[in-house]
Design a protein around this motif. Structure first.
Motif, PDB file in Angstrom:
ATOM      1  N   THR A 159      -7.301   1.217   9.157  1.00  0.00           N
ATOM      2  CA  THR A 159      -6.019   0.897  10.490  1.00  0.00           C
ATOM      3  C   THR A 159      -5.329  -0.168   9.965  1.00  0.00           C
ATOM      4  OG1 THR A 159      -7.675  -0.919  11.137  1.00  0.00           O
ATOM      5  CG2 THR A 159      -8.313   1.291  11.924  1.00  0.00           C
ATOM      6  N   ALA A 160      -4.179  -0.021  10.825  1.00  0.00           N
ATOM      7  CA  ALA A 160      -3.215  -1.203  10.560  1.00  0.00           C
ATOM      8  C   ALA A 160      -3.746  -2.517  10.522  1.00  0.00           C
ATOM      9  CB  ALA A 160      -2.172  -1.079  11.661  1.00  0.00           C
ATOM     10  N   GLU A 161      -4.827  -2.797  11.294  1.00  0.00           N
ATOM     11  CA  GLU A 161      -5.483  -4.314  11.188  1.00  0.00           C
ATOM     12  C   GLU A 161      -5.890  -4.421  10.017  1.00  0.00           C
ATOM     13  OE1 GLU A 161      -7.396  -5.266  14.775  1.00  0.00           O
ATOM     14  OE2 GLU A 161      -5.567  -5.294  16.100  1.00  0.00           O
ATOM     15  N   VAL A 207       0.773  -1.185  -0.078  1.00  0.00           N
ATOM     16  CA  VAL A 207      -0.009   0.059  -0.088  1.00  0.00           C
ATOM     17  C   VAL A 207       0.885   1.405   0.150  1.00  0.00           C
ATOM     18  CG1 VAL A 207      -2.031  -1.155   1.109  1.00  0.00           C
ATOM     19  CG2 VAL A 207      -0.303   0.039   2.504  1.00  0.00           C
ATOM     20  N   MET A 213      -8.540   6.123   4.188  1.00  0.00           N
ATOM     21  CA  MET A 213      -7.440   5.588   4.982  1.00  0.00           C
ATOM     22  C   MET A 213      -8.015   4.383   6.064  1.00  0.00           C
ATOM     23  SD  MET A 213      -4.330   5.673   5.686  1.00  0.00           S
ATOM     24  CE  MET A 213      -3.063   4.809   6.891  1.00  0.00           C
ATOM     25  N   LEU A 230       0.990   5.587   0.769  1.00  0.00           N
ATOM     26  CA  LEU A 230       0.177   6.644   1.365  1.00  0.00           C
ATOM     27  C   LEU A 230       0.736   7.982   0.732  1.00  0.00           C
ATOM     28  CD1 LEU A 230       0.447   5.707   5.156  1.00  0.00           C
ATOM     29  CD2 LEU A 230      -1.288   5.273   3.470  1.00  0.00           C
ATOM     30  N   MET A 233      -1.781   2.612  11.687  1.00  0.00           N
ATOM     31  CA  MET A 233      -1.710   2.452  13.141  1.00  0.00           C
ATOM     32  C   MET A 233      -3.231   2.190  13.551  1.00  0.00           C
ATOM     33  SD  MET A 233      -1.594   5.992  15.077  1.00  0.00           S
ATOM     34  CE  MET A 233      -3.239   7.071  14.853  1.00  0.00           C
ATOM     35  N   ASN A 234      -3.282   1.754  14.541  1.00  0.00           N
ATOM     36  CA  ASN A 234      -4.922   1.393  14.986  1.00  0.00           C
ATOM     37  C   ASN A 234      -5.393   2.646  15.656  1.00  0.00           C
ATOM     38  OD1 ASN A 234      -5.047  -1.426  13.818  1.00  0.00           O
ATOM     39  ND2 ASN A 234      -3.533  -1.834  15.348  1.00  0.00           N
ATOM     40  N   GLY A 263       4.451   4.446   2.904  1.00  0.00           N
ATOM     41  CA  GLY A 263       3.639   2.889   2.778  1.00  0.00           C
ATOM     42  C   GLY A 263       4.639   1.987   3.100  1.00  0.00           C
ATOM     43  N   ILE A 323      -5.457  -2.988   6.986  1.00  0.00           N
ATOM     44  CA  ILE A 323      -4.433  -3.107   6.174  1.00  0.00           C
ATOM     45  C   ILE A 323      -3.695  -4.632   6.152  1.00  0.00           C
ATOM     46  CG2 ILE A 323      -2.290  -2.211   5.030  1.00  0.00           C
ATOM     47  CD1 ILE A 323      -2.974   0.311   6.354  1.00  0.00           C
ATOM     48  N   ILE A 345      -1.781  11.277  -3.526  1.00  0.00           N
ATOM     49  CA  ILE A 345      -2.714  10.339  -2.796  1.00  0.00           C
ATOM     50  C   ILE A 345      -3.462  11.564  -1.833  1.00  0.00           C
ATOM     51  CG2 ILE A 345      -3.119   8.404  -1.498  1.00  0.00           C
ATOM     52  CD1 ILE A 345      -0.474   7.312  -2.534  1.00  0.00           C
ATOM     53  N   ALA A 346      -4.725  11.349  -1.842  1.00  0.00           N
ATOM     54  CA  ALA A 346      -5.229  12.441  -0.903  1.00  0.00           C
ATOM     55  C   ALA A 346      -5.045  12.259   0.491  1.00  0.00           C
ATOM     56  CB  ALA A 346      -6.843  12.372  -1.004  1.00  0.00           C
ATOM     57  N   GLU A 347      -4.949  13.112   1.235  1.00  0.00           N
ATOM     58  CA  GLU A 347      -4.574  13.013   3.035  1.00  0.00           C
ATOM     59  C   GLU A 347      -5.476  12.088   3.569  1.00  0.00           C
ATOM     60  OE1 GLU A 347      -2.609  13.409   6.371  1.00  0.00           O
ATOM     61  OE2 GLU A 347      -2.007  14.265   4.167  1.00  0.00           O
ATOM     62  N   ASP A 348      -6.682  11.813   3.166  1.00  0.00           N
ATOM     63  CA  ASP A 348      -7.384  10.885   3.784  1.00  0.00           C
ATOM     64  C   ASP A 348      -7.528   9.522   2.823  1.00  0.00           C
ATOM     65  OD1 ASP A 348      -8.847  11.889   1.992  1.00  0.00           O
ATOM     66  OD2 ASP A 348     -10.669  12.271   3.041  1.00  0.00           O
ATOM     67  N   GLU A 349      -6.646   9.230   1.967  1.00  0.00           N
ATOM     68  CA  GLU A 349      -6.659   8.131   1.252  1.00  0.00           C
ATOM     69  C   GLU A 349      -5.594   7.047   1.481  1.00  0.00           C
ATOM     70  OE1 GLU A 349     -10.292   9.062  -2.032  1.00  0.00           O
ATOM     71  OE2 GLU A 349      -8.234   9.285  -2.501  1.00  0.00           O
TER      72      GLU A 349
END
Lengths: 335, 335
Positions: free
Chosen positions: A232-234, A191, A230, A193, B5-6, A305, A236, A208-212
């Motif tokens: 979470t890590a889990e 991924v 965007m 960012l 992150m979570n 990323g 992703i 890449i947009a700030e929230d994507e």
């Protein structure tokens, strides 16, 4: 553009000069050519040479793996550009000690084209060559066109396997076979960012947009398969593993090695937060993780990323993975 | 805020869980406390324990150096915050095998205050302690108030020296002496190009203009000594070395070790471009570089920038620097 450099034109040359200044005890420029790096002391007699090539801007990829237990040589191009066939041919000749040379590289058009020419060229000097193209990025092409996939962080595991096989004095054909078997068991998914900036261009090639978050983006900014809000890590970790498992099923009792690769500006903390969930999911599946690796192995300069690489192991691949290696950028001290 | 992150609240805990999942064969949480990390298998009988502590957000600092040949324990706090004296005291007790414990840490108020309390506390258990505060950042205070300077990447070299001295079974006082001598010979100086984001804050705590560079900024974003228009790599290397040499003169025939430390999002390519010039300038001065190190050793999450650390060597410091070490984040395989 905020890069710590002198000029965009000398970016690659200055980097190589810095690397040789720091690590000249282990690696050397071939005939002073700042685009061709070989092990100091030359190839080991009777050992098959393992070489690679690729564009600059991905440190420690590609040249960082030239050294004990891994590669004998690496030709580098300008940022994100393939080196010439001529340089590849010089490298192959220099890395042959009579047992032949395996060209092991990422499946990119420029590298494929130039390595094809280089391998033809060295035939006239009676240097036996084989080529293995790393194509681990599941996002880059669907399963029915897997031969078109690009090589990403799985390259590092492929170098490790081929280099260890060469250290065992296996033949060129045997090393080609075991490396292809490793590749059949390696999948990556990443991924992104944020973009990166090619020095000679000076501005990001995309945004890449700030929230994507972009799923499946390549290490040169090749478009991914999907842009999402965007995660979470889990989420992703779950997604990356799911995409990998769709392509390469994992079952209870399997042993795998896992490599989490930061693309550049993603902190190590975040890479470990991602690994935490990957480890948990694999555990729940009854899959054992051997020698996990977390860090920057194949970057895109300052891109944010990460990617996740899974390699399914058999007894031989596991031994080769765990064999010692020591390059300026990679040490496997066999604890 | 784009962090993998979570939640901000679980950032440190999730990181630690990921680290233990990956490296549980080498390091362990003390009594399950995710803020206290020790070597798996506990302290070596008769060997002085070497411990440290500091805030999270600087990986591989601080905990990355717990392992063979370096640290026995590390207490970590929240991002950029000191862990409690109580956790430090638990760690010190766990790392004492009867020969005493050296607390070796960066000279920050919170860490100083808490280690003072912790060392007093363990006195009741008859644990002998000494404290050494790393204060290598020349930008953080002028020479006549050098005792107020902060610790930055020089911490890594201090850990290496103290850990190797402990491996030689030197006494607590001898290790304290040689570590202080190392510190008298270590200086660092850095530049920053962009801020970082503390997860619980969510926005950068400061900004640096797109065409500017901040000289001497600290690893928590402490203000530097000067903001300048963006400089070339050669100008930066020249400036950093000049500031270090003002404070610690170097002469022909000196041997030094050099560490170029990326702060987070500055690519390895740029770190080597910087090293290239530092190496050339030192060569022109007749100064020999031993075991240069280039990479991310002490970061500020995604901050862009780097620091240069120079350590002047004598025969003993050189031997200790080159001694083997093997932690999950640092390997010195003694090539």
């Amino acid at each position: 553009m905020k890069k710590i450099m002198n000029t965009a034109d000398t970016f690659v040359r200055d980097t190589m000069e810095g690397i040789i200044a720091a690590h000249g005890d282990q690696i050397a420029l071939l005939d002073g050519d700042h685009q061709v790096l070989v092990r100091a002391g030359g190839p080991t007699p009777g050992r098959v040479g393992i070489v690679t090539a690729g564009g600059s801007g991905h440190l420690p990829l590609f040249l960082g793996y030239v050294g004990g237990g891994m590669l004998d040589g690496c030709a580098v191009g300008e940022v994100f550009a393939s080196p010439s066939a001529e340089k590849m041919a010089s490298m192959i000749r220099a890395c042959d000690s009579g047992a032949g040379v395996l060209a092991l590289y990422g499946n990119y058009n420029g590298d494929v084209f130039n390595f094809e020419m280089a391998c033809e060229d060295v035939e006239f000097d009676d240097v036996a060559t084989r080529q293995v193209r790393v194509r681990d990025d599941v996002a880059s092409s669907p399963a029915d066109r897997a031969e078109k996939r690009r090589g990403v962080a799985g390259l590092v595991l492929a170098y490790k396997i081929a280099g260890a096989a060469a250290d065992r004095m296996m033949s060129l054909d045997e090393i080609t076979e075991v490396t292809e078997r490793a590749l059949a068991n390696i999948r990556s998914m990443g991924v992104a960012l944020s973009p990166c900036i090619v020095p000679k261009v000076g501005t990001p090639g995309f945004s890449i947009a700030e929230d994507e978050i972009e799923i499946g983006m390549g290490i040169h900014g090749e478009a991914g398969i999907e842009v999402r809000p965007m995660m979470t890590a889990e989420e992703i970790a779950d997604l990356l593993l799911a995409k990998i498992r769709e392509d390469m099923p994992l079952a209870a009792g399997d042993e795998v090695s896992v490599l989490v690769n930061g693309l550049g500006s993603t902190p190590l903390e975040e890479q470990y937060i991602l690994y935490r969930t990957a480890h948990r999911i694999l555990g729940e599946l009854g899959v054992d993780v051997v020698r996990p690796q977390v860090g920057e192995f194949a970057t895109s300069m300052e891109m944010a990323g990460l990617s996740l690489t899974v390699m399914k192991l058999d007894a031989e691949l596991k031994e080769l993975l765990l064999a010692p290696a020591s390059t300026p950028f990679y040490t496997n001290a066999n604890r």
